[in-house]
Design a protein around this motif. Structure first.
Motif, PDB file in Angstrom:
ATOM      1  N   ILE A   1      52.367   6.296 -48.483  1.00 26.72           N
ATOM      2  CA  ILE A   1      52.975   7.479 -49.090  1.00 26.72           C
ATOM      3  C   ILE A   1      53.198   8.470 -47.967  1.00 26.72           C
ATOM      4  CG2 ILE A   1      52.587   9.402 -50.672  1.00 26.72           C
ATOM      5  CD1 ILE A   1      50.876   7.393 -52.348  1.00 26.72           C
ATOM      6  N   PHE A   2      54.459   8.711 -47.640  1.00 22.99           N
ATOM      7  CA  PHE A   2      54.810   9.518 -46.471  1.00 22.99           C
ATOM      8  C   PHE A   2      55.374  10.889 -46.850  1.00 22.99           C
ATOM      9  CE2 PHE A   2      55.709   5.947 -43.114  1.00 22.99           C
ATOM     10  CZ  PHE A   2      54.489   5.362 -43.410  1.00 22.99           C
ATOM     11  N   ASN A   3      55.496  11.161 -48.146  1.00 25.28           N
ATOM     12  CA  ASN A   3      56.136  12.402 -48.574  1.00 25.28           C
ATOM     13  C   ASN A   3      55.292  13.102 -49.632  1.00 25.28           C
ATOM     14  OD1 ASN A   3      58.307  13.689 -50.727  1.00 25.28           O
ATOM     15  ND2 ASN A   3      58.851  14.089 -48.604  1.00 25.28           N
ATOM     16  N   GLY A   4      54.767  14.283 -49.281  1.00 26.90           N
ATOM     17  CA  GLY A   4      53.887  15.015 -50.183  1.00 26.90           C
ATOM     18  C   GLY A   4      54.597  15.564 -51.403  1.00 26.90           C
ATOM     19  N   SER A   5      55.867  15.921 -51.280  1.00 29.72           N
ATOM     20  CA  SER A   5      56.601  16.512 -52.407  1.00 29.72           C
ATOM     21  C   SER A   5      56.780  15.520 -53.544  1.00 29.72           C
ATOM     22  CB  SER A   5      57.975  17.009 -51.937  1.00 29.72           C
ATOM     23  OG  SER A   5      57.839  17.922 -50.877  1.00 29.72           O
ATOM     24  N   SER A   6      57.310  14.338 -53.237  1.00 22.99           N
ATOM     25  CA  SER A   6      57.530  13.335 -54.279  1.00 22.99           C
ATOM     26  C   SER A   6      56.201  12.860 -54.843  1.00 22.99           C
ATOM     27  CB  SER A   6      58.350  12.161 -53.736  1.00 22.99           C
ATOM     28  OG  SER A   6      57.699  11.557 -52.633  1.00 22.99           O
ATOM     29  N   ASN A   7      55.185  12.758 -53.995  1.00 24.23           N
ATOM     30  CA  ASN A   7      53.887  12.308 -54.492  1.00 24.23           C
ATOM     31  C   ASN A   7      53.251  13.337 -55.419  1.00 24.23           C
ATOM     32  OD1 ASN A   7      52.002  10.071 -54.378  1.00 24.23           O
ATOM     33  ND2 ASN A   7      50.570  11.541 -53.472  1.00 24.23           N
ATOM     34  N   TYR A   8      53.461  14.617 -55.118  1.00 22.63           N
ATOM     35  CA  TYR A   8      52.963  15.678 -56.008  1.00 22.63           C
ATOM     36  C   TYR A   8      53.609  15.549 -57.391  1.00 22.63           C
ATOM     37  CZ  TYR A   8      51.937  20.309 -57.888  1.00 22.63           C
ATOM     38  OH  TYR A   8      51.513  21.341 -58.690  1.00 22.63           O
ATOM     39  N   ILE A   9      54.924  15.342 -57.406  1.00 23.48           N
ATOM     40  CA  ILE A   9      55.659  15.220 -58.669  1.00 23.48           C
ATOM     41  C   ILE A   9      55.150  14.023 -59.477  1.00 23.48           C
ATOM     42  CG2 ILE A   9      57.933  14.712 -59.661  1.00 23.48           C
ATOM     43  CD1 ILE A   9      59.085  16.282 -57.181  1.00 23.48           C
ATOM     44  N   LEU A  10      55.022  12.867 -58.816  1.00 23.45           N
ATOM     45  CA  LEU A  10      54.560  11.663 -59.514  1.00 23.45           C
ATOM     46  C   LEU A  10      53.115  11.814 -60.000  1.00 23.45           C
ATOM     47  CD1 LEU A  10      56.146   8.983 -57.167  1.00 23.45           C
ATOM     48  CD2 LEU A  10      56.809   9.453 -59.537  1.00 23.45           C
ATOM     49  N   SER A  11      52.295  12.505 -59.219  1.00 25.02           N
ATOM     50  CA  SER A  11      50.905  12.735 -59.636  1.00 25.02           C
ATOM     51  C   SER A  11      50.843  13.563 -60.911  1.00 25.02           C
ATOM     52  CB  SER A  11      50.133  13.451 -58.519  1.00 25.02           C
ATOM     53  OG  SER A  11      50.027  12.646 -57.373  1.00 25.02           O
ATOM     54  N   LYS A  12      51.646  14.604 -60.983  1.00 27.98           N
ATOM     55  CA  LYS A  12      51.656  15.461 -62.171  1.00 27.98           C
ATOM     56  C   LYS A  12      52.194  14.707 -63.393  1.00 27.98           C
ATOM     57  CE  LYS A  12      49.896  19.037 -60.240  1.00 27.98           C
ATOM     58  NZ  LYS A  12      48.560  19.516 -60.652  1.00 27.98           N
ATOM     59  N   ILE A  13      53.160  13.829 -63.178  1.00 22.70           N
ATOM     60  CA  ILE A  13      53.714  13.037 -64.278  1.00 22.70           C
ATOM     61  C   ILE A  13      52.649  12.094 -64.843  1.00 22.70           C
ATOM     62  CG2 ILE A  13      55.323  11.161 -64.805  1.00 22.70           C
ATOM     63  CD1 ILE A  13      57.322  12.506 -62.886  1.00 22.70           C
ATOM     64  N   PHE A  14      51.962  11.367 -63.953  1.00 26.36           N
ATOM     65  CA  PHE A  14      51.036  10.336 -64.415  1.00 26.36           C
ATOM     66  C   PHE A  14      49.659  10.876 -64.784  1.00 26.36           C
ATOM     67  CE2 PHE A  14      54.248   7.542 -62.817  1.00 26.36           C
ATOM     68  CZ  PHE A  14      54.135   6.431 -63.621  1.00 26.36           C
ATOM     69  N   ASN A  15      49.218  11.949 -64.149  1.00 28.93           N
ATOM     70  CA  ASN A  15      47.869  12.453 -64.417  1.00 28.93           C
ATOM     71  C   ASN A  15      47.821  13.548 -65.476  1.00 28.93           C
ATOM     72  OD1 ASN A  15      46.980  10.716 -62.410  1.00 28.93           O
ATOM     73  ND2 ASN A  15      47.076  12.267 -60.815  1.00 28.93           N
ATOM     74  N   GLU A  16      48.920  14.298 -65.600  1.00 28.27           N
ATOM     75  CA  GLU A  16      48.924  15.429 -66.525  1.00 28.27           C
ATOM     76  C   GLU A  16      50.001  15.334 -67.591  1.00 28.27           C
ATOM     77  OE1 GLU A  16      48.849  19.183 -64.473  1.00 28.27           O
ATOM     78  OE2 GLU A  16      47.503  18.411 -62.909  1.00 28.27           O
ATOM     79  N   GLY A  17      50.814  14.287 -67.532  1.00 27.60           N
ATOM     80  CA  GLY A  17      51.836  14.089 -68.549  1.00 27.60           C
ATOM     81  C   GLY A  17      53.003  15.056 -68.468  1.00 27.60           C
ATOM     82  N   LEU A  18      53.214  15.676 -67.303  1.00 28.00           N
ATOM     83  CA  LEU A  18      54.325  16.615 -67.159  1.00 28.00           C
ATOM     84  C   LEU A  18      55.648  15.876 -67.117  1.00 28.00           C
ATOM     85  CD1 LEU A  18      53.115  19.265 -64.532  1.00 28.00           C
ATOM     86  CD2 LEU A  18      52.822  19.265 -67.005  1.00 28.00           C
ATOM     87  N   ALA A  19      56.700  16.529 -67.575  1.00 29.32           N
ATOM     88  CA  ALA A  19      58.047  15.989 -67.431  1.00 29.32           C
ATOM     89  C   ALA A  19      58.463  16.092 -65.969  1.00 29.32           C
ATOM     90  CB  ALA A  19      59.027  16.765 -68.307  1.00 29.32           C
ATOM     91  N   TYR A  20      59.391  15.234 -65.550  1.00 30.66           N
ATOM     92  CA  TYR A  20      59.844  15.228 -64.153  1.00 30.66           C
ATOM     93  C   TYR A  20      60.329  16.611 -63.722  1.00 30.66           C
ATOM     94  CZ  TYR A  20      62.800  14.345 -60.081  1.00 30.66           C
ATOM     95  OH  TYR A  20      63.377  14.402 -58.843  1.00 30.66           O
ATOM     96  N   ASP A  21      61.197  17.243 -64.536  1.00 26.43           N
ATOM     97  CA  ASP A  21      61.764  18.547 -64.165  1.00 26.43           C
ATOM     98  C   ASP A  21      60.680  19.621 -64.028  1.00 26.43           C
ATOM     99  OD1 ASP A  21      64.295  17.509 -64.101  1.00 26.43           O
ATOM    100  OD2 ASP A  21      64.811  18.139 -66.135  1.00 26.43           O
ATOM    101  N   THR A  22      59.660  19.570 -64.887  1.00 28.70           N
ATOM    102  CA  THR A  22      58.563  20.541 -64.820  1.00 28.70           C
ATOM    103  C   THR A  22      57.734  20.339 -63.556  1.00 28.70           C
ATOM    104  OG1 THR A  22      58.440  20.551 -67.235  1.00 28.70           O
ATOM    105  CG2 THR A  22      56.554  21.453 -66.051  1.00 28.70           C
ATOM    106  N   ALA A  23      57.443  19.081 -63.249  1.00 30.80           N
ATOM    107  CA  ALA A  23      56.666  18.771 -62.045  1.00 30.80           C
ATOM    108  C   ALA A  23      57.433  19.155 -60.781  1.00 30.80           C
ATOM    109  CB  ALA A  23      56.311  17.293 -62.024  1.00 30.80           C
ATOM    110  N   LEU A  24      58.744  18.911 -60.789  1.00 32.90           N
ATOM    111  CA  LEU A  24      59.575  19.295 -59.650  1.00 32.90           C
ATOM    112  C   LEU A  24      59.561  20.801 -59.449  1.00 32.90           C
ATOM    113  CD1 LEU A  24      61.695  18.915 -57.445  1.00 32.90           C
ATOM    114  CD2 LEU A  24      63.447  18.743 -59.238  1.00 32.90           C
ATOM    115  N   LYS A  25      59.684  21.553 -60.538  1.00 33.06           N
ATOM    116  CA  LYS A  25      59.665  23.018 -60.442  1.00 33.06           C
ATOM    117  C   LYS A  25      58.341  23.506 -59.867  1.00 33.06           C
ATOM    118  CE  LYS A  25      61.346  27.182 -61.442  1.00 33.06           C
ATOM    119  NZ  LYS A  25      60.192  28.063 -61.206  1.00 33.06           N
ATOM    120  N   GLN A  26      57.249  22.894 -60.279  1.00 24.08           N
ATOM    121  CA  GLN A  26      55.943  23.260 -59.728  1.00 24.08           C
ATOM    122  C   GLN A  26      55.910  23.006 -58.223  1.00 24.08           C
ATOM    123  OE1 GLN A  26      52.321  21.721 -61.351  1.00 24.08           O
ATOM    124  NE2 GLN A  26      52.654  22.562 -63.398  1.00 24.08           N
TER     125      GLN A  26
END
Length: 413
Positions: free
Chosen positions: A148-173
């Motif tokens: 995993i070489f990119n912190g931004s995309s990994n942050y988004i995917l983490s929020k999706i899978f661990n907290e159930g956030l929608a992609y757009d919400t995780a991206l905004k965060q």
């Protein structure tokens, strides 16, 4: 005895300020003489006389012997670095796009002028992967490097899978926290990890690859259906760049979303953290973990390079200079999950060895093998919002691929 470094700093954004925070108050035998900025009207916490908007005021200053380049503009960064190296100044940079695009030329410039360019901060933030590839693995036979070489995309995917956030919400965060840009496509589209993979591959295998030749597919098209499928299979989805030696003479590279199992090192790499897995013939599998984004983690990597320059350290590019005969190839197939709408997508990609297929009005997917060559040829098709692709399994080879590989070298398992 270390020599005194007189530094000209280009850029005072998140990483530049993080670096200055770390340097301040420490006795490191270095001095920041001048800082180049873009906006002279912006209020700064340091003395105004320290800043300039004139690049030549730094590049032509004979007192400055070291340039630290931390700006976003890859073209401007290349001009700065090229001028500095050509005029006898050593350089530290964190601009992964600039380095990946011009690495072969920059290596020649260093050799011609007896100067050194270091860039640990350009690849995976605080993780010292470049120095390890260059020094620790210099005589090791590397089967592969991925992670995993990119912190931004990994942050988004983490929020999706661990907290159930929608992609757009995780991206905004991620944007609000400064991990992702206003236009996040460099991160979520897989371009940023591709540039980092390009640099890492140069040190792992001695190959200078044009980034345009490396397939990058991102996570921007991920849907609720894809996430649900992964959850049902007890997978997480991660954006994973991969460089792998498939024969004694051939290396493949690509960036793809990947279904990751719980026993994979990458499964628990979350938020802005990065992780790098190195698979070696003798050392076996090793894993590096650390923060891949943020001013202080990246600033720490930059400072490590600056400190190394006090002792005249330089990359030797050992694998490249060994002239090992390795070549970059696309002669491999990848098992993937492909979600699609139109049947012509499956036909055009020429999916083989189909092991699973599902179809209903609002959701279609297939699991099978696609040649890397075909994926590259149809890169634009993979960017369609109706399409999401992720690696599910290991690499495989068609009989045609095996015959072609045999002409160059022996297949590596």
């Amino acid at each position: 005895m270390s020599k005194k470094l007189k530094i000209g700093l280009f850029g005072f954004g998140v990483v530049g300020q993080g670096l200055h925070d770390i340097i301040r108050g420490q006795n490191l035998n270095l001095e920041v003489v001048k800082i180049a900025i873009k906006n002279p009207e912006k209020k700064r916490s340091l003395d105004a006389h320290l800043f300039t908007t004139d690049h030549n005021e730094i590049l032509n200053n004979p007192e400055i012997n070291t340039i630290v380049e931390l700006i976003d503009d890859a073209d401007a960064a290349f001009k700065i670095v090229k001028t500095a190296l050509s005029s006898g100044k050593n350089v530290v940079s964190a601009n992964k796009k600039m380095i990946a695009t011009h690495l072969e030329e920059l290596v020649k410039l260093q050799a011609q002028n007896g100067t050194s360019l270091l860039y640990e901060g350009a690849v995976c933030g605080s993780i010292p992967i470049i120095r390890n590839l260059e020094e620790y693995y210099d005589n090791e036979l590397l089967h592969g490097i991925s992670g995993i070489f990119n912190g931004s995309s990994n942050y988004i995917l983490s929020k999706i899978f661990n907290e159930g956030l929608a992609y757009d919400t995780a991206l905004k965060q991620a944007q609000d926290l400064g991990f992702a840009e206003t236009d996040p496509i460099l991160d979520v589209g897989g371009y940023d990890p591709k540039f980092k993979l390009t640099i890492a591959t140069a040190h792992a295998y001695g190959l200078f690859i044009n980034p345009d030749k490396i397939l990058n597919v991102g996570i921007q098209n991920i849907s609720d259906a894809d996430i649900q499928y992964a959850r049902e299979k007890n997978f997480k989805i991660k954006l994973v760049p991969t460089a792998r030696k498939i024969s004694t003479k051939q290396v493949v590279t690509y960036v793809l979303p990947k279904f990751v199992k719980a026993d994979d090192f990458l499964y628990n790499v979350e938020n802005e953290y990065n992780g790098v897995t190195v698979q070696a013939a003798f050392a076996d599998k090793q894993f590096f973990f650390g923060k891949g984004a943020g001013g202080h983690p990246t600033g720490a990597a930059v400072l490590s390079d600056i400190a190394a320059l006090r002792y005249d350290y330089r990359y030797e590019y050992k694998k490249y200079n060994q002239q090992n005969g390795l070549i970059h190839t696309d002669k491999v197939s990848i098992e993937v999950y492909l979600r699609y709408v139109h049947e012509y997508t499956v036909e055009k990609l020429e999916i083989e060895n189909i092991s699973e297929r599902f179809s209903r009005n609002d959701y279609k997917y297939v699991i099978g093998s696609i040649s890397l060559k075909n994926l590259i040829a149809n890169r634009d098709l993979l960017l369609n919002k109706d399409v999401f692709i992720a690696q599910t399994g290991k690499l495989s080879y068609s009989q045609q691929d095996i015959a072609a590989i045999a002409e160059e070298g022996v297949l590596v398992n």
